[in-house]
Design an enzyme around this catalytic site. Structure first.
Site, short mmCIF file in Angstrom:
data_model
loop_
_atom_site.label_atom_id
_atom_site.label_comp_id
_atom_site.label_asym_id
_atom_site.label_seq_id
_atom_site.Cartn_x
_atom_site.Cartn_y
_atom_site.Cartn_z
CB SER A 55 43.82 49.77 38.33
OG SER A 55 42.58 49.18 38.66
N GLY A 238 48.39 44.93 40.03
CA GLY A 238 49.24 43.78 40.30
C GLY A 238 49.11 42.65 39.29
CB CYS A 264 39.77 45.50 35.34
SG CYS A 264 41.39 46.16 34.85
CG PHE A 265 42.99 42.09 39.52
CD1 PHE A 265 44.25 42.06 38.96
CD2 PHE A 265 42.79 41.42 40.72
CE1 PHE A 265 45.30 41.36 39.56
CE2 PHE A 265 43.83 40.73 41.34
CZ PHE A 265 45.09 40.70 40.75
CG ASN A 306 44.66 51.04 34.61
OD1 ASN A 306 45.77 50.68 34.22
ND2 ASN A 306 44.46 51.51 35.83
CG PHE A 309 49.32 41.25 34.21
CD1 PHE A 309 50.34 40.31 34.18
CD2 PHE A 309 49.51 42.41 34.94
CE1 PHE A 309 51.53 40.52 34.88
CE2 PHE A 309 50.69 42.64 35.64
CZ PHE A 309 51.70 41.69 35.60
CG HIS A 354 37.98 50.22 34.09
ND1 HIS A 354 38.12 50.42 35.45
CD2 HIS A 354 39.10 49.58 33.69
CE1 HIS A 354 39.29 49.91 35.85
NE2 HIS A 354 39.89 49.41 34.80
CD GLU A 356 34.69 51.99 35.88
OE1 GLU A 356 35.73 52.57 35.52
OE2 GLU A 356 34.51 50.75 35.74
#
Length: 380
Positions: A55, A238, A264-265, A306, A309, A354, A356
């Site tokens: 990331s 991104g 996350c994303f 992390n 956006f 996250h 994990e």
């Protein structure tokens, strides 16, 4: 990016932000020049996991903890096969690492992988600047023949911005691979790799899940070819506004009402799939000490983040979407940023952070159990 040899501690280096502010220090890691988005991470530990998190692709990470490299580098903790950060900024690097698991120094690892960094920088002042002005493009330059500041600034301003960047396919696997279940296999999950960390499929494997990790370019047909009990969308780098393909694939999964989990994303992809927008945060959330409330239980968790956006969804109302009712399930207590979504009429949810937990904390590990519960409910 260019690189040189070891023994860089006395080589001058300069960090140049796109607004013209400069910081002078010493080369750390490889010597040369590099460019990216300047962001700061507030984690006091876990630098190895940070460096190898996909990331962070195309980002120059500023560590707010003053001492970095104390425990060296080992071969067990990386989250991927390489370092992904574009550059690394620290105040006081360890002169000699000391840990029973260490096999080499962080400086040596940065040199080996060609990562240009800078040390001796006032990272507190730099972090305050980024908090006030926002994340921005940056360059790190080192070596005896440094260009003048005007040339360096021009190079920084020519570098691509993070907004509008489509990066997930650059960091994802190109071939499908399988992480077998640990112990008795209970479920099969298709995981779309948008920049997945190695610990994520391991956390699922610990729960009896066989994980088929698919490329970011995978289609719905590819996903259902493995006959999954659930589908997972990973973290990644991104701008989510560019991720039209993952959004369309997730919409196909939602249409079939397969249990779905995104992080996350993947949370941003779910937001877009449901019809919400996304936006760039001023300086983002990065580190392992971010407070989030799970609104479904009222519990407050300290979590690992992390992301630069976020999803633009209403915090206090249930929204109607093409796939049923949706609501914000998690929120950041620092700034009320959306940190999770869930559908109320079918088994799908996501979080922005996250769970994990590499390198910690472990407050959010229950989310993998929640995913298992969704698959158990669907099977029943």
């Amino acid at each position: 990016m260019t690189t040189s040899t070891r023994g860089t501690a006395k080589i001058p280096a300069v960090l140049v932000l796109e607004d013209g502010r400069t910081f002078r220090g010493r080369a750390y890691g490889a010597v040369g020049e590099t460019f990216g988005e300047a962001v700061f991470s507030t984690g006091m530990t876990g630098y190895q996991e940070t460096l190898t998190d996909p990331s962070y692709h195309r980002q120059v990470v500023v560590m707010t903890a003053p001492h970095i490299g104390n425990t060296g580098v080992n071969d067990e903790d990386p989250e991927s096969a390489r370092i992904w950060v574009a550059g690394y900024v620290v105040r006081d690097p360890a002169r000699i690492p000391s840990n029973w698991r260490s096999v080499r120094s962080l400086d040596d690892e940065l040199v080996h992988q060609g990562i240009v960094g800078i040390s001796g920088v006032d990272t507190r002042a730099l972090t305050r600047h980024l908090r006030e002005r926002g994340a921005m493009r940056v360059g790190i330059f080192s070596g005896e023949a440094l260009p003048d500041e005007g040339v360096m600034l021009a190079k920084v301003r020519q570098a691509p911005e993070m907004k509008g960047a489509d990066l997930s396919a650059q960091v994802a696997t190109e071939e499908t691979y399988v992480v077998p279940a640990i112990g008795t296999k209970k479920f099969t999950v298709a995981a779309v790799d948008l920049g997945i960390k190695g610990m994520t499929p391991h956390r699922m494997a610990e729960r009896g899940i066989e994980v088929h990790v698919l490329p970011a370019t995978a289609t719905a047909e590819d996903i259902y070819a493995v006959n999954p009990d659930g589908v997972f969308f990973s973290n990644g780098p991104g701008d989510p506004a560019t991720a039209d393909h993952p959004v369309s694939v997730m919409q196909a999964v939602l249409a079939r009402k397969t249990p779905l989990f995104g992080i996350c994303f993947g949370n941003q992809i779910l937001g877009r799939a449901l019809g919400f927008g996304t936006y760039k945060l001023k300086y983002g959330h990065r580190g392992i000490n971010q407070p989030v409330q799970d609104r479904t239980t009222g519990k407050v968790e300290i979590t690992a983040h992390n992301h630069g956006f976020a999803v633009d969804a209403p915090l206090d109302t249930v929204s109607d979407t093409p796939y049923g009712r949706a609501e914000v399930s998690h929120v950041c207590l620092n700034d009320n940023v959306v940190e999770g979504l869930q559908l109320l009429d079918q088994p799908a949810f996501s979080v922005q952070y996250h769970p994990e937990a590499a390198a910690g904390p472990h407050d959010a590990a229950y989310l993998f159990d929640r995913f298992v519960s969704l698959m158990e409910g669907q099977r029943a």
